[in-house]
Design a protein around this motif. Structure first.
Motif, PDB file in Angstrom:
ATOM      1  N   CYS A   1      33.912  30.626  48.467  1.00  0.00           N
ATOM      2  CA  CYS A   1      33.051  31.223  47.437  1.00  0.00           C
ATOM      3  C   CYS A   1      33.779  31.210  46.096  1.00  0.00           C
ATOM      4  CB  CYS A   1      32.783  32.659  47.832  1.00  0.00           C
ATOM      5  SG  CYS A   1      31.071  32.975  48.088  1.00  0.00           S
ATOM      6  N   SER A   2      33.150  30.664  45.019  1.00  0.00           N
ATOM      7  CA  SER A   2      33.787  30.733  43.697  1.00  0.00           C
ATOM      8  C   SER A   2      33.496  32.107  43.113  1.00  0.00           C
ATOM      9  CB  SER A   2      33.222  29.677  42.766  1.00  0.00           C
ATOM     10  OG  SER A   2      33.043  28.481  43.457  1.00  0.00           O
ATOM     11  N   PRO A   3      34.425  32.610  42.322  1.00  0.00           N
ATOM     12  CA  PRO A   3      34.164  33.924  41.716  1.00  0.00           C
ATOM     13  C   PRO A   3      32.970  33.825  40.765  1.00  0.00           C
ATOM     14  CG  PRO A   3      36.144  32.919  40.790  1.00  0.00           C
ATOM     15  CD  PRO A   3      35.689  32.014  41.890  1.00  0.00           C
ATOM     16  N   PRO A   4      32.221  34.924  40.618  1.00  0.00           N
ATOM     17  CA  PRO A   4      31.072  34.875  39.702  1.00  0.00           C
ATOM     18  C   PRO A   4      31.514  34.621  38.264  1.00  0.00           C
ATOM     19  CG  PRO A   4      31.444  37.121  40.485  1.00  0.00           C
ATOM     20  CD  PRO A   4      32.416  36.243  41.221  1.00  0.00           C
ATOM     21  N   LEU A   5      30.592  34.108  37.457  1.00  0.00           N
ATOM     22  CA  LEU A   5      30.881  33.804  36.052  1.00  0.00           C
ATOM     23  C   LEU A   5      30.161  34.799  35.147  1.00  0.00           C
ATOM     24  CD1 LEU A   5      30.370  29.926  35.837  1.00  0.00           C
ATOM     25  CD2 LEU A   5      32.540  31.180  35.758  1.00  0.00           C
ATOM     26  N   ARG A   6      30.788  35.117  34.023  1.00  0.00           N
ATOM     27  CA  ARG A   6      30.126  35.981  33.052  1.00  0.00           C
ATOM     28  C   ARG A   6      29.152  35.139  32.229  1.00  0.00           C
ATOM     29  NH1 ARG A   6      33.313  39.422  28.675  1.00  0.00           N
ATOM     30  NH2 ARG A   6      31.525  40.375  27.635  1.00  0.00           N
ATOM     31  N   GLN A   7      27.960  35.649  32.041  1.00  0.00           N
ATOM     32  CA  GLN A   7      26.924  34.944  31.273  1.00  0.00           C
ATOM     33  C   GLN A   7      26.372  35.893  30.206  1.00  0.00           C
ATOM     34  OE1 GLN A   7      23.538  32.362  33.001  1.00  0.00           O
ATOM     35  NE2 GLN A   7      22.587  34.340  32.656  1.00  0.00           N
ATOM     36  N   VAL A   8      26.470  35.465  28.955  1.00  0.00           N
ATOM     37  CA  VAL A   8      25.970  36.288  27.844  1.00  0.00           C
ATOM     38  C   VAL A   8      24.761  35.589  27.235  1.00  0.00           C
ATOM     39  CG1 VAL A   8      26.520  37.347  25.617  1.00  0.00           C
ATOM     40  CG2 VAL A   8      28.319  37.093  27.341  1.00  0.00           C
ATOM     41  N   ARG A   9      23.641  36.313  27.146  1.00  0.00           N
ATOM     42  CA  ARG A   9      22.432  35.784  26.508  1.00  0.00           C
ATOM     43  C   ARG A   9      22.215  36.492  25.194  1.00  0.00           C
ATOM     44  NH1 ARG A   9      18.091  33.408  29.727  1.00  0.00           N
ATOM     45  NH2 ARG A   9      18.949  33.059  31.788  1.00  0.00           N
ATOM     46  N   VAL A  10      21.987  35.699  24.144  1.00  0.00           N
ATOM     47  CA  VAL A  10      21.739  36.279  22.815  1.00  0.00           C
ATOM     48  C   VAL A  10      20.439  35.688  22.278  1.00  0.00           C
ATOM     49  CG1 VAL A  10      22.586  36.421  20.433  1.00  0.00           C
ATOM     50  CG2 VAL A  10      24.204  36.606  22.327  1.00  0.00           C
TER      51      VAL A  10
ATOM     52  N   ALA B   1      31.366  30.724  30.591  1.00  0.00           N
ATOM     53  CA  ALA B   1      32.713  30.151  30.541  1.00  0.00           C
ATOM     54  C   ALA B   1      32.688  28.722  31.087  1.00  0.00           C
ATOM     55  CB  ALA B   1      33.667  31.012  31.367  1.00  0.00           C
ATOM     56  N   HIS B   2      33.474  27.858  30.458  1.00  0.00           N
ATOM     57  CA  HIS B   2      33.442  26.432  30.803  1.00  0.00           C
ATOM     58  C   HIS B   2      34.733  25.831  30.263  1.00  0.00           C
ATOM     59  CE1 HIS B   2      32.253  22.178  30.152  1.00  0.00           C
ATOM     60  NE2 HIS B   2      31.491  22.395  31.213  1.00  0.00           N
ATOM     61  N   ALA B   3      35.305  24.840  30.952  1.00  0.00           N
ATOM     62  CA  ALA B   3      36.518  24.210  30.425  1.00  0.00           C
ATOM     63  C   ALA B   3      36.105  23.278  29.287  1.00  0.00           C
ATOM     64  CB  ALA B   3      37.220  23.439  31.530  1.00  0.00           C
ATOM     65  N   GLY B   4      36.447  23.611  28.057  1.00  0.00           N
ATOM     66  CA  GLY B   4      36.039  22.826  26.882  1.00  0.00           C
ATOM     67  C   GLY B   4      34.693  23.322  26.370  1.00  0.00           C
ATOM     68  N   LEU B   5      34.208  22.627  25.327  1.00  0.00           N
ATOM     69  CA  LEU B   5      32.963  23.050  24.670  1.00  0.00           C
ATOM     70  C   LEU B   5      31.838  22.107  25.080  1.00  0.00           C
ATOM     71  CD1 LEU B   5      31.493  24.786  22.565  1.00  0.00           C
ATOM     72  CD2 LEU B   5      32.506  23.383  20.781  1.00  0.00           C
ATOM     73  N   LEU B   6      30.781  22.680  25.655  1.00  0.00           N
ATOM     74  CA  LEU B   6      29.630  21.882  26.084  1.00  0.00           C
ATOM     75  C   LEU B   6      28.364  22.521  25.503  1.00  0.00           C
ATOM     76  CD1 LEU B   6      28.251  19.738  28.012  1.00  0.00           C
ATOM     77  CD2 LEU B   6      28.236  21.552  29.754  1.00  0.00           C
ATOM     78  N   VAL B   7      27.475  21.669  24.927  1.00  0.00           N
ATOM     79  CA  VAL B   7      26.203  22.175  24.402  1.00  0.00           C
ATOM     80  C   VAL B   7      25.068  21.439  25.115  1.00  0.00           C
ATOM     81  CG1 VAL B   7      24.706  22.347  22.364  1.00  0.00           C
ATOM     82  CG2 VAL B   7      27.162  22.739  22.126  1.00  0.00           C
ATOM     83  N   THR B   8      24.109  22.202  25.644  1.00  0.00           N
ATOM     84  CA  THR B   8      22.880  21.616  26.188  1.00  0.00           C
ATOM     85  C   THR B   8      21.704  22.312  25.509  1.00  0.00           C
ATOM     86  OG1 THR B   8      22.965  23.165  28.050  1.00  0.00           O
ATOM     87  CG2 THR B   8      23.865  20.963  28.428  1.00  0.00           C
TER      88      THR B   8
ATOM     89  N   ASP C   1      36.432  27.461  24.888  1.00  0.00           N
ATOM     90  CA  ASP C   1      35.940  27.140  26.229  1.00  0.00           C
ATOM     91  C   ASP C   1      34.611  27.839  26.472  1.00  0.00           C
ATOM     92  OD1 ASP C   1      38.057  25.536  26.809  1.00  0.00           O
ATOM     93  OD2 ASP C   1      39.203  27.079  27.875  1.00  0.00           O
ATOM     94  N   VAL C   2      33.518  27.090  26.361  1.00  0.00           N
ATOM     95  CA  VAL C   2      32.208  27.711  26.572  1.00  0.00           C
ATOM     96  C   VAL C   2      31.140  26.636  26.767  1.00  0.00           C
ATOM     97  CG1 VAL C   2      31.636  27.838  24.075  1.00  0.00           C
ATOM     98  CG2 VAL C   2      30.588  29.455  25.656  1.00  0.00           C
ATOM     99  N   HIS C   3      30.205  26.935  27.656  1.00  0.00           N
ATOM    100  CA  HIS C   3      28.977  26.135  27.748  1.00  0.00           C
ATOM    101  C   HIS C   3      27.896  26.940  27.037  1.00  0.00           C
ATOM    102  CE1 HIS C   3      25.607  24.272  30.492  1.00  0.00           C
ATOM    103  NE2 HIS C   3      25.388  24.088  29.213  1.00  0.00           N
ATOM    104  N   LEU C   4      27.348  26.355  25.969  1.00  0.00           N
ATOM    105  CA  LEU C   4      26.262  26.999  25.227  1.00  0.00           C
ATOM    106  C   LEU C   4      24.978  26.272  25.579  1.00  0.00           C
ATOM    107  CD1 LEU C   4      27.938  27.249  21.684  1.00  0.00           C
ATOM    108  CD2 LEU C   4      27.540  29.141  23.285  1.00  0.00           C
TER     109      LEU C   4
ATOM    110  N   GLY D   1      26.457  26.500  37.859  1.00  0.00           N
ATOM    111  CA  GLY D   1      26.957  25.146  37.603  1.00  0.00           C
ATOM    112  C   GLY D   1      25.927  24.098  37.920  1.00  0.00           C
ATOM    113  N   ALA D   2      25.150  24.326  38.998  1.00  0.00           N
ATOM    114  CA  ALA D   2      24.205  23.308  39.435  1.00  0.00           C
ATOM    115  C   ALA D   2      22.987  23.231  38.519  1.00  0.00           C
ATOM    116  CB  ALA D   2      23.750  23.617  40.862  1.00  0.00           C
ATOM    117  N   ARG D   3      22.522  24.385  38.016  1.00  0.00           N
ATOM    118  CA  ARG D   3      21.249  24.393  37.294  1.00  0.00           C
ATOM    119  C   ARG D   3      21.410  24.561  35.790  1.00  0.00           C
ATOM    120  NH1 ARG D   3      18.118  28.851  38.900  1.00  0.00           N
ATOM    121  NH2 ARG D   3      19.940  29.848  39.747  1.00  0.00           N
ATOM    122  N   GLY D   4      22.623  24.925  35.381  1.00  0.00           N
ATOM    123  CA  GLY D   4      22.814  25.183  33.952  1.00  0.00           C
ATOM    124  C   GLY D   4      22.469  26.624  33.654  1.00  0.00           C
ATOM    125  N   PRO D   5      23.159  27.182  32.654  1.00  0.00           N
ATOM    126  CA  PRO D   5      22.996  28.600  32.395  1.00  0.00           C
ATOM    127  C   PRO D   5      21.632  28.974  31.851  1.00  0.00           C
ATOM    128  CG  PRO D   5      24.404  27.604  30.745  1.00  0.00           C
ATOM    129  CD  PRO D   5      24.111  26.552  31.754  1.00  0.00           C
ATOM    130  N   GLY D   6      20.862  28.012  31.404  1.00  0.00           N
ATOM    131  CA  GLY D   6      19.550  28.347  30.859  1.00  0.00           C
ATOM    132  C   GLY D   6      18.507  28.546  31.951  1.00  0.00           C
TER     133      GLY D   6
END
Ligand code: C5P
Length: 328
Positions: free
Chosen positions: A6-15, A55-62, A95-98, A321-326
């Motif tokens: 099991c991977s540890p849960p990730l923090r997700q912030v919605r603004v 959180a994400h290794a490096g900067l990713l924008v989708t 380090d963030v996936h936006l 990770g599979a579906r994307g934070p959106g």
């Protein structure tokens, strides 16, 4: 059979951050930095951009939403620039996936890109625990664009300087809007360049003195939509109409549908019509659609609050990770 690790849960912030309409936009002379001096009154409206940061290794924008294909996801994206600027300022890794869920028209004169930047600043500030105060974020916002500070603050405000020097304006009640959106946007820089050509770089003398004395401030303070409709003004409207002549049809349709006032929003091409009520806004929106003068219509109320965190949760790492934070 072994259970998968099991991977540890990730923090997700919605603004969420609002779009805006300029109730008044007066353009002065071009400055040495290439920007024009402005005297403007912004109103944030209830059409929202959502930025989801994980959180994400490096900067990713989708990007998701009706005009997602028109939005760059590389380093030029204003939300990516906001994340990088905050990371540098705070001395942390970017380090963030936006994931941007766009509802504000792209290149529409309603500051959708600036709203993304304002939302990204707030989301990354929370995700990275950088602990920047509002004032620090507003100062960083001004480095990203003239409209970005206002979208952090929201509501209604007078903007001076390039638009980034803000004074809150007192208003009463709600104002109802209908917007005619075109798929093909206008470049803000191109509209200002056309304005310079027309006015030979001089613009018009900007009003001096206390903006609180103006009929617009009085209409806002009284919650008087009829008066506000009379004094809506945009110095960029003529050049936006030169660049996109069919916008005149949308202006005419809104007037025929009884709009209290109608203007091109900011640098266009979105047309903003002030309505008497929520119901009347829907009537104007339907008239835009019926006349074929919009690719999409929106209705909204203003003033709306500035960028704010709507959730800050731990989410399942694998599904995120599979579906994307959106994803819902
Ligand atoms: O501030 P922002 O990056 O949104 O502005 C986009 C472009 O609009 C600028 O590069 C500039 O060409 C023009 N602009 C201007 N004067 C302003 C605001 C914007 O000339 N006050």
């Amino acid at each position: 059979m072994t259970t998968p690790p099991c991977s540890p849960p990730l923090r997700q912030v919605r603004v969420r951050a609002p779009g805006k309409v300029n109730l008044s936009l007066r353009v002065g002379a071009r400055q040495r930095d290439g920007y024009h001096q402005l005297s403007t009154v912004f109103q944030a409206v209830s059409v929202y951009e959502e930025v989801v940061a994980v959180a994400h290794a490096g900067l990713l924008v989708t990007v998701g939403g009706p005009q997602a294909a028109q939005v760059p996801t590389d380093a030029s994206n204003l939300a990516a620039r906001a994340a990088r600027l905050l990371a540098e300022h705070a001395g942390v890794a970017h380090d963030v996936h936006l994931h941007l869920v766009k509802s504000v028209p792209v290149a529409g004169g309603m500051a959708g890109g600036s709203a993304d930047a304002a939302a990204a600043l707030l989301a990354c500030d929370a995700l990275w625990d950088t602990g920047c105060g509002r004032e620090e974020l507003v100062a960083l916002a001004a480095e990203l664009g003239s409209d970005v500070p206002f979208l952090l603050v929201g509501h209604t405000a007078v903007g001076a300087g390039r638009g980034e020097v803000l004074t809150p304006a007192l208003t009463r009640g709600e104002f109802h809007w209908a917007f005619a959106v075109r798929d093909r946007g206008l470049s803000t820089a191109a509209v200002y360049a056309a304005f310079d050509e027309r006015h030979r770089g001089h613009g018009r003398p900007l009003p001096a003195g206390d903006a609180a004395d103006t009929p617009m401030m009085q209409a806002l303070l009284a919650g008087n939509a009829v008066e506000l409709g009379r004094v809506l003004h945009n110095d960029l409207q003529d050049v936006a109409l030169d660049l996109t002549p069919h916008l005149a049809d949308a202006l005419a349709v809104a007037r025929r549908a009884g709009a209290l006032g109608v203007i091109v929003s900011g640098s266009g091409p979105t047309v903003a019509a002030l309505a008497r009520s929520r119901q009347h806004a829907l009537v104007i929106a339907a008239a835009f659609t019926a006349a074929g003068v919009a690719d999409r219509v929106l209705t909204a109320v203003g003033p709306a609050p500035g960028a704010r965190v709507v959730s800050d949760d731990l989410v399942d790492n694998d599904s995120s990770g599979a579906r994307g934070p959106g994803s819902p």
